[in-house]
Scaffold this active site. Structure first.
Site, PDB file in Angstrom:
ATOM      1  N   GLY A  44       0.838  -1.199   0.000  1.00 48.90           N
ATOM      2  CA  GLY A  44       0.000   0.000   0.000  1.00 48.90           C
ATOM      3  C   GLY A  44       0.870   1.245   0.000  1.00 48.90           C
ATOM      4  N   THR A  46       1.248   3.749   2.217  1.00 44.98           N
ATOM      5  CA  THR A  46       1.990   4.086   3.445  1.00 44.98           C
ATOM      6  C   THR A  46       3.238   3.206   3.542  1.00 44.98           C
ATOM      7  OG1 THR A  46      -0.214   4.404   4.405  1.00 44.98           O
ATOM      8  CG2 THR A  46       1.655   4.630   5.887  1.00 44.98           C
ATOM      9  N   ASP A  98       3.132  -2.270   8.427  1.00 46.44           N
ATOM     10  CA  ASP A  98       2.122  -2.347   7.374  1.00 46.44           C
ATOM     11  C   ASP A  98       1.162  -1.171   7.530  1.00 46.44           C
ATOM     12  OD1 ASP A  98       0.622  -3.281   5.244  1.00 46.44           O
ATOM     13  OD2 ASP A  98       0.536  -5.332   5.979  1.00 46.44           O
ATOM     14  N   ALA A 100      -3.139   0.090   6.991  1.00 50.71           N
ATOM     15  CA  ALA A 100      -4.469  -0.494   7.216  1.00 50.71           C
ATOM     16  C   ALA A 100      -5.502   0.411   6.572  1.00 50.71           C
ATOM     17  CB  ALA A 100      -4.743  -0.625   8.708  1.00 50.71           C
ATOM     18  N   ASP A 101      -6.658  -0.156   6.276  1.00 53.34           N
ATOM     19  CA  ASP A 101      -7.747   0.650   5.714  1.00 53.34           C
ATOM     20  C   ASP A 101      -8.667   1.163   6.822  1.00 53.34           C
ATOM     21  OD1 ASP A 101      -6.971   0.247   2.969  1.00 53.34           O
ATOM     22  OD2 ASP A 101      -7.525  -1.837   3.324  1.00 53.34           O
ATOM     23  N   LYS A 111      -7.896  -4.681   6.226  1.00 51.82           N
ATOM     24  CA  LYS A 111      -6.811  -4.441   5.293  1.00 51.82           C
ATOM     25  C   LYS A 111      -7.178  -5.075   3.952  1.00 51.82           C
ATOM     26  CE  LYS A 111      -2.661  -5.334   6.504  1.00 51.82           C
ATOM     27  NZ  LYS A 111      -2.324  -4.209   5.619  1.00 51.82           N
ATOM     28  N   GLY A 112      -6.322  -4.802   2.945  1.00 50.24           N
ATOM     29  CA  GLY A 112      -6.502  -5.546   1.702  1.00 50.24           C
ATOM     30  C   GLY A 112      -7.013  -4.758   0.521  1.00 50.24           C
ATOM     31  N   GLU A 120       0.340 -10.389   3.901  1.00 53.97           N
ATOM     32  CA  GLU A 120       0.401  -9.444   5.030  1.00 53.97           C
ATOM     33  C   GLU A 120       0.079 -10.155   6.342  1.00 53.97           C
ATOM     34  OE1 GLU A 120      -0.757  -5.442   2.466  1.00 53.97           O
ATOM     35  OE2 GLU A 120      -2.328  -6.460   3.570  1.00 53.97           O
ATOM     36  N   LYS A 138      -7.987   6.742   8.996  1.00 53.48           N
ATOM     37  CA  LYS A 138      -8.136   5.292   9.164  1.00 53.48           C
ATOM     38  C   LYS A 138      -8.867   4.864  10.447  1.00 53.48           C
ATOM     39  CE  LYS A 138      -5.833   4.738   5.343  1.00 53.48           C
ATOM     40  NZ  LYS A 138      -4.597   4.039   5.155  1.00 53.48           N
TER      41      LYS A 138
HETATM   42  C1  5RP Z   1      -2.863  -3.581   1.127  1.00 53.90           C
HETATM   43  C2  5RP Z   1      -3.204  -3.054   2.474  1.00 53.90           C
HETATM   44  C3  5RP Z   1      -2.778  -1.652   2.797  1.00 53.90           C
HETATM   45  O1  5RP Z   1      -1.939  -1.679   3.920  1.00 53.90           O
HETATM   46  C4  5RP Z   1      -4.002  -0.825   3.084  1.00 53.90           C
HETATM   47  O2  5RP Z   1      -4.875  -0.906   1.970  1.00 53.90           O
HETATM   48  C5  5RP Z   1      -3.631   0.649   3.362  1.00 53.90           C
HETATM   49  O3  5RP Z   1      -3.200   1.245   2.181  1.00 53.90           O
HETATM   50  P1  5RP Z   1      -2.638   2.725   2.113  1.00 53.90           P
HETATM   51  O4  5RP Z   1      -1.392   2.763   2.920  1.00 53.90           O
HETATM   52  O5  5RP Z   1      -2.394   2.939   0.636  1.00 53.90           O
HETATM   53  O6  5RP Z   1      -3.684   3.672   2.648  1.00 53.90           O
HETATM   54  O7  5RP Z   1      -3.796  -3.699   3.292  1.00 53.90           O
HETATM   55  O8  5RP Z   1      -3.326  -4.887   0.935  1.00 53.90           O
END
Ligand code: 5RP
Length: 233
Positions: A44, A46, A98, A100-101, A111-112, A120, A138
């Site tokens: 993602g 971040t 990692d 997260a959404d 996530k995802g 992950e 988030k």
């Molecule tokens: C990817 C994820 C990402 O960590 C999640 O979607 C957050 O993304 P971003 O940092 O672009 O906001 O789970 O599978």
């Protein structure tokens, strides 16, 4: 022998939402890197920024680290930035990071969005601690407030899995569609992703989804050993 640098693919991500907030949490996690560590790298935007911040620190301080990337693009970015990579069958992470959404007050996650939740989750369960890097958008009061739950499935099992998800109170199920390709998104594991909204998300839902034959993984992360690194003004 190394490839000629000009051939290496430069991974660039444009239009990153909340860029300044994400850069700040990326710097914070880079501050945790120590020499000779093996670190799980999430996916993602971040995680992309965190990878760049870590590569900067490694270069400045002449550190040696090994990354365990969770997606093809983060692996390519590591190669481009000269960070050696390995997989989980070769090395165990000292820690991971990692994005997260969604994150609720118990630090349960969705996530995802990037479709990489299988690797992950493997990094997270194999790490003593995982830092989850989030900007202000988030935090949610309940999971599912802004995002659907992604579920990676074996393609031929689609109708059976849908039937079973409806028994788990799924309200709406859509097959994630590709943007620059006709048809659905195909994951790095050759599977489809269903984006699913549920009437409510309870503590047992992650395990109940996972127990459906044909499901590889879901984007629900309930009760994992995570520490949230959050942007604060
Ligand atoms: C990817 C994820 C990402 O960590 C999640 O979607 C957050 O993304 P971003 O940092 O672009 O906001 O789970 O599978």
């Amino acid at each position: 022998m190394n490839w000629n640098e000009e051939l290496l693919e430069k991974i660039e991500v444009d239009n990153i939402k909340n860029l300044e907030e994400k850069k700040k949490v990326a710097e914070k996690v880079a501050g945790k890197v120590k020499d000779n560590q093996t670190i799980g790298f999430g996916s993602g935007t971040t995680s992309y920024l965190a990878t760049i911040a870590i590569a900067d620190k490694v270069k400045k301080e002449n550190l040696k680290i090994t990354a365990i990337p969770t997606s093809f693009e983060i692996k390519m970015l590591c190669t481009y930035l000269d960070i050696p990579t390995a997989n989980l069958s070769e090395r165990k992470p000292d820690w991971s990071f990692d994005g997260a959404d969604e994150v609720n007050s118990s630090n349960w996650l969705i996530k995802g969005k990037g479709g990489a939740m299988f690797k992950e989750k493997l990094n997270i369960i194999n790490s003593p601690i995982t830092y989850i890097l989030i900007d202000n958008s988030k935090r949610v009061s309940y999971l599912g407030e802004k995002n659907k739950v992604p579920v990676e499935i074996y393609p031929d099992a689609i109708n059976y899995v849908k039937e079973e998800l409806i028994k788990l109170n799924a309200k709406e199920i859509t097959v994630r569609q590709a943007v620059n390709k006709a048809g659905p998104v195909i994951t790095e594991n050759g599977n489809l992703i269903l984006d699913v909204s549920f009437k409510s998300i309870t503590q047992t839902l992650e395990k109940r989804i996972k127990s459906i034959s044909g499901v590889l993984e879901s984007g629900l992360f309930i009760g994992y050993n995570v520490e949230i690194i959050e942007y604060k003004n």
